[in-house]
Design a protein around this motif. Structure first.
Motif, short mmCIF file in Angstrom:
data_model
loop_
_atom_site.label_atom_id
_atom_site.label_comp_id
_atom_site.label_asym_id
_atom_site.label_seq_id
_atom_site.Cartn_x
_atom_site.Cartn_y
_atom_site.Cartn_z
N ASP A 43 0.86 -1.17 0.00
CA ASP A 43 0.00 0.00 0.00
C ASP A 43 0.90 1.23 0.00
O ASP A 43 1.65 1.48 0.93
N THR A 44 0.81 2.04 -1.08
CA THR A 44 1.72 3.18 -1.19
C THR A 44 1.39 4.29 -0.22
O THR A 44 2.15 5.24 -0.09
N SER A 45 0.28 4.19 0.48
CA SER A 45 -0.07 5.24 1.42
C SER A 45 0.56 5.02 2.80
O SER A 45 0.47 5.87 3.67
N ALA A 46 1.21 3.85 3.01
CA ALA A 46 1.80 3.56 4.31
C ALA A 46 2.97 4.49 4.57
O ALA A 46 3.70 4.87 3.67
N ASP A 47 3.16 4.89 5.84
CA ASP A 47 4.23 5.82 6.18
C ASP A 47 5.59 5.14 6.13
O ASP A 47 6.55 5.69 5.62
N ALA A 48 5.69 3.94 6.68
CA ALA A 48 6.96 3.22 6.70
C ALA A 48 7.03 2.25 5.53
O ALA A 48 6.05 1.62 5.18
N ALA A 49 8.22 2.15 4.93
CA ALA A 49 8.38 1.25 3.79
C ALA A 49 8.29 -0.19 4.25
O ALA A 49 9.06 -0.62 5.10
N PRO A 50 7.35 -0.97 3.71
CA PRO A 50 7.25 -2.38 4.09
C PRO A 50 8.51 -3.13 3.66
O PRO A 50 9.26 -2.70 2.78
N SER A 51 8.71 -4.27 4.29
CA SER A 51 9.86 -5.10 3.96
C SER A 51 9.84 -5.47 2.48
O SER A 51 8.79 -5.78 1.92
N GLY A 52 11.02 -5.44 1.86
CA GLY A 52 11.13 -5.83 0.46
C GLY A 52 10.80 -4.71 -0.50
O GLY A 52 10.65 -4.95 -1.70
N THR A 53 10.65 -3.48 0.00
CA THR A 53 10.34 -2.35 -0.87
C THR A 53 11.36 -1.24 -0.65
O THR A 53 12.04 -1.18 0.37
N THR A 54 11.43 -0.34 -1.63
CA THR A 54 12.33 0.81 -1.57
C THR A 54 11.51 2.07 -1.81
O THR A 54 10.76 2.13 -2.78
N PRO A 55 11.64 3.10 -0.98
CA PRO A 55 10.92 4.35 -1.23
C PRO A 55 11.44 5.03 -2.49
O PRO A 55 12.66 5.19 -2.67
N GLU A 56 10.54 5.42 -3.37
CA GLU A 56 10.88 6.19 -4.55
C GLU A 56 9.87 7.33 -4.68
O GLU A 56 8.72 7.20 -4.28
N THR A 57 10.32 8.45 -5.22
CA THR A 57 9.43 9.59 -5.36
C THR A 57 9.05 9.81 -6.82
O THR A 57 9.86 9.60 -7.73
N PHE A 58 7.80 10.20 -7.01
CA PHE A 58 7.28 10.60 -8.32
C PHE A 58 6.51 11.90 -8.13
O PHE A 58 5.95 12.14 -7.05
#
Length: 360
Positions: free
Chosen positions: A40-55
């Motif tokens: 869910d991209t609305s989550a504040d903390a990055a879930p395991s196995g994901t990387t924060p990216e900005t668009f």
């Protein structure tokens, strides 16, 4: 207009009709995400196995009528819709020249609609067909809005070995699927019967195809009120494949865990059980790039192989919502279903080659 397969049809209670021969499902798991489920991209903390990216967040400004419009930002695309004759609209951008809008790919009942590249203009003027009413436009900026963070799978996402960009990996704002606090077009799933090829009718040599995907998403979800992007997959000129219509929180694009296809909005009246793939660009006079064509063939090959479809077969499509039937081919062009020039003359002329290659 709510296309067949959108919210009103999904809750109609009509029992699905029988599915055409050859559409049998297999129990094989269709797709795998190396990093697990798309978050869910609305989550504040990055879930395991994901990387924060900005668009860049998509910015929009609405207008009604045909008077000149000025925006507070440079405009990437203008989405138009009106009631009346679907042909004969035009738009004038900063260069002062009127251009006919063409027919585009999307269709609506009782009127016309088109998405027009605006070349970073800050003013535009619309010309409606004679007698048209309810003229509306949406100025879309999909490149310069404030940064928004998405949680993108850290490892590549693949469909049976074919790599694709998940929705968060191109910046899909999932809030746009909601209207008045509810999902605008609730998901419904039916067995796959056919695959339809489109072109987006946007400019070729696109310098930022992910931004174009975001623009199409805004146009389809908001301007046309479809609640999501109308295609299941999109392919850019470099051969990059983008996940389209939301199909659930599992890691399987376009399908549910049981192997049924989520209904999208690409071929009005024939959407359910019909998978839509759009090549980004205008393929009326220009052929698709070798990379785009190769990705299209690979994607069709893995889908048909694991869904038990013959890419070269002729079928009788049966709409599982209302029972409407239409003779067609397993792999068809948009114009085989409706009166449109989509997927463009050059792409349409290559469909025989695509069918043969996908069958090998």
């Amino acid at each position: 207009m709510v296309p067949e397969g959108a919210a009103s049809a999904l809750v109609s209670g009509v029992e699905p009709a029988s599915v055409a021969a050859g559409a049998a499902l297999t129990p094989v798991v269709f797709a795998a995400t190396d990093a697990g489920s798309t978050p869910d991209t609305s989550a504040d903390a990055a879930p395991s196995g994901t990387t924060p990216e900005t668009f860049p967040a998509t910015r929009t400004a609405t207008a009604t009528g045909t008077a000149p419009t000025t925006t507070a930002f440079a405009v990437s695309y203008v989405g138009l819709r009106w009631t009346g004759d679907p042909d004969g609209a035009g738009i004038r951008l900063a260069d002062g020249n009127w251009q006919q809008t063409g027919s585009g790919c999307a269709t609506i009942d009782g009127g016309g609609t088109v998405l027009v590249a605006a070349d970073e203009a800050t003013t535009y003027e619309v010309k409606a067909p004679a007698g048209a009413t309810d003229v509306r436009s949406l100025a879309i900026d999909c490149t310069r809005g404030p940064d928004r963070t998405f949680h993108v799978p850290s490892e590549p996402t693949r469909v049976r070995g074919v790599r694709y960009l998940s929705r968060p990996a191109w910046g899909a704002d999932e809030a746009k699927r909601y209207k008045d606090g509810k999902v605008n077009s609730p998901e419904a799933y039916y067995p796959l019967q056919s695959i339809t090829v489109h072109h987006t009718d946007t400019p070729n040599a696109d310098p930022d195809p992910a931004a174009t995907v975001r623009g199409i998403y805004e146009y389809h979800a908001i301007t046309l009120d479809w609640g999501d992007i109308g295609y299941h997959f999109l392919i850019d000129e470099a051969g990059v494949i983008y996940e389209g219509r939301y199909s659930g929180d599992d890691p399987i694009p376009a399908f549910d865990p049981d192997g049924n296809l989520v209904t999208a909005f690409h071929t009005a009246g024939f959407n359910s059980g019909n998978l839509g793939i759009a090549l980004i660009g205008n393929l009326v006079d220009q052929a698709p790039t070798a990379a785009a064509k190769a990705s299209l063939i690979r994607l069709i090959k893995v889908i048909t192989r694991f869904k038990g479809l013959d890419p070269q077969a002729k079928i009788t499509y049966t709409n599982p919502v209302n029972g409407v039937k239409k003779d067609n081919e397993t792999i068809s062009g948009h114009r085989d279903w409706l009166q449109t020039d989509c997927p463009g003359r050059t792409m349409y002329d290559l469909l025989g080659e695509v069918r043969s290659a996908a069958a090998r």
